[in-house]
Design an enzyme around this catalytic site. Structure first.
Site, short mmCIF file in Angstrom:
data_model
loop_
_atom_site.label_atom_id
_atom_site.label_comp_id
_atom_site.label_asym_id
_atom_site.label_seq_id
_atom_site.Cartn_x
_atom_site.Cartn_y
_atom_site.Cartn_z
N HIS A 83 0.74 -1.40 0.12
CA HIS A 83 -0.05 -0.14 0.03
C HIS A 83 1.00 1.10 0.16
CE1 HIS A 83 0.83 -0.58 4.29
NE2 HIS A 83 0.10 0.44 4.54
N ASP A 122 5.55 4.88 4.92
CA ASP A 122 6.57 3.91 5.67
C ASP A 122 6.86 2.67 4.91
OD1 ASP A 122 3.80 3.29 6.59
OD2 ASP A 122 4.48 1.93 7.99
N HIS A 181 -7.47 -1.42 5.28
CA HIS A 181 -6.50 -0.41 5.98
C HIS A 181 -6.76 1.03 5.71
CE1 HIS A 181 -2.70 0.44 7.89
NE2 HIS A 181 -2.41 1.03 6.78
N HIS A 224 5.67 -5.22 11.58
CA HIS A 224 5.17 -4.07 11.73
C HIS A 224 4.99 -3.92 13.38
CE1 HIS A 224 2.61 -0.53 10.42
NE2 HIS A 224 3.10 -0.81 9.48
#
Ligand SMILES: [Zn+2]
Ligand SMILES: [Zn+2]
Length: 307
Positions: A63, A67, A140, A269
């Site tokens: 995505h 980051d 998300h 993550h």
């Protein structure tokens, strides 16, 4: 086939965890490395490893949050100076093409190798005689994909002795049978490959998910995976926070691995709110639900053996 974690932190770089990037090393299989996400300073992380940027064949972006992509233009640019002349294909959500084009054109960066960028939708996004890659949308807030990499089954080992007993001499015929071809001998006999091959070797399945809430597509992508990489931005008991911020907890990641009958789960993550001393607690939480749980660390490698 190995997984090498280049960056395992959530949101922004921390001293012990850089932002997300994961290398799937397919050196034996195809002499290549596939990268999943390229957070800022991914190329710096690569400098500390044996990974050769020129070996990077494909880059899958989950995505477009910073980051996960701020390291991409620099990495692509440096690859030109590191002997990279083979084609690179980037797969990612709509917008990835513009991001790369603008970054490269404004900085007047000219690559010495062909670059193709594929804006994906759900379904099979890549297929050849070795691997199939399927993408599905997760949850998300912005489009975030999970990738399921499926290795094709390999034909079984050649039963050479049995062939010799049948009067077949070693030579090109052995290779044809090994490749699963039916062969007609000069004397007219037909050799069926199944009878002269051991059991076929099951291909491996690796599932690498982008940031996500606990969701059904994560489970579908992870079904029977040998190795599942799932984010765990929050710890157990923080389900509400995880939901509000479109992330998952350790428990939820483990629940997906369990429901999907995975062989191994690796949490990544990881928020910088957790220091080195509390990482093991996160793993313990996941192991309560799914015993074969691990936690990613920068520069940690996991081998994915055949079954
Ligand atoms: Zn993220
Ligand atoms: Zn994100």
């Amino acid at each position: 086939m190995d997984i090498f974690f280049l960056g395992t932190g959530a949101g922004m770089p921390a001293k012990l965890r850089n932002v997300t990037s994961i290398a799937l090393k397919l050196l034996e299989e195809r002499g290549a490395v596939w990268l999943f996400d390229a957070g800022e300073a991914t190329q710096h992380q690569i400098l500390h490893t044996s990974i050769k940027p020129r070996r990077i064949e494909k880059i899958f972006i989950t995505h477009l949050h910073g980051d996960h992509i701020y390291g991409l233009p620099g990495l692509l640019s440096s690859r030109s100076f590191q002997g990279g002349d083979s084609e690179v294909t980037i797969y990612g959500p709509k917008g990835i093409k513009e991001y790369i084009q603008v970054s490269l054109s404004i900085s007047q960066t000219y690559l010495k190798y062909p670059l193709s960028v594929v804006e994906i939708t759900e379904g099979v996004i890549f297929e050849d005689n070795q691997f199939t890659v399927e993408a599905r949308l997760l949850e998300h807030g912005i489009p975030s994909y999970g990738y399921r990499i499926v290795e094709r089954d390999r034909p079984g080992t050649l039963l050479a002795e049995k062939l010799k007993e049948a009067g077949v001499q070693p030579g090109p015929i052995f290779r044809q049978i090994k490749n699963g071809e039916t062969v007609t001998l000069e004397d007219g006999r037909v050799i069926e490959p199944d009878k002269f091959l051991g059991p076929s070797q099951k291909g491996r399945i690796v599932t690498i998910l982008g940031d996500t809430r606990f969701c059904e597509n994560a489970r579908v992508l992870a079904q029977d995976a040998d190795f599942l990489i799932h984010e765990a931005t929050f710890s157990k008991g923080e389900e509400e926070l995880a939901f509000d911020y479109f992330h998952s907890t350790t428990y939820q990641a483990a629940e997906i691995a369990k429901q999907a009958n995975c062989r191994c789960l690796c949490l990544t993550h990881i928020s910088s709110r957790y220091d080195r001393n509390t990482w093991s607690e996160l793993v313990n939480e996941a192991q309560e639900v799914f015993p074969h749980s691990e936690i990613a660390e920068d520069f940690k490698e996991f081998h994915i053996p055949l079954r």
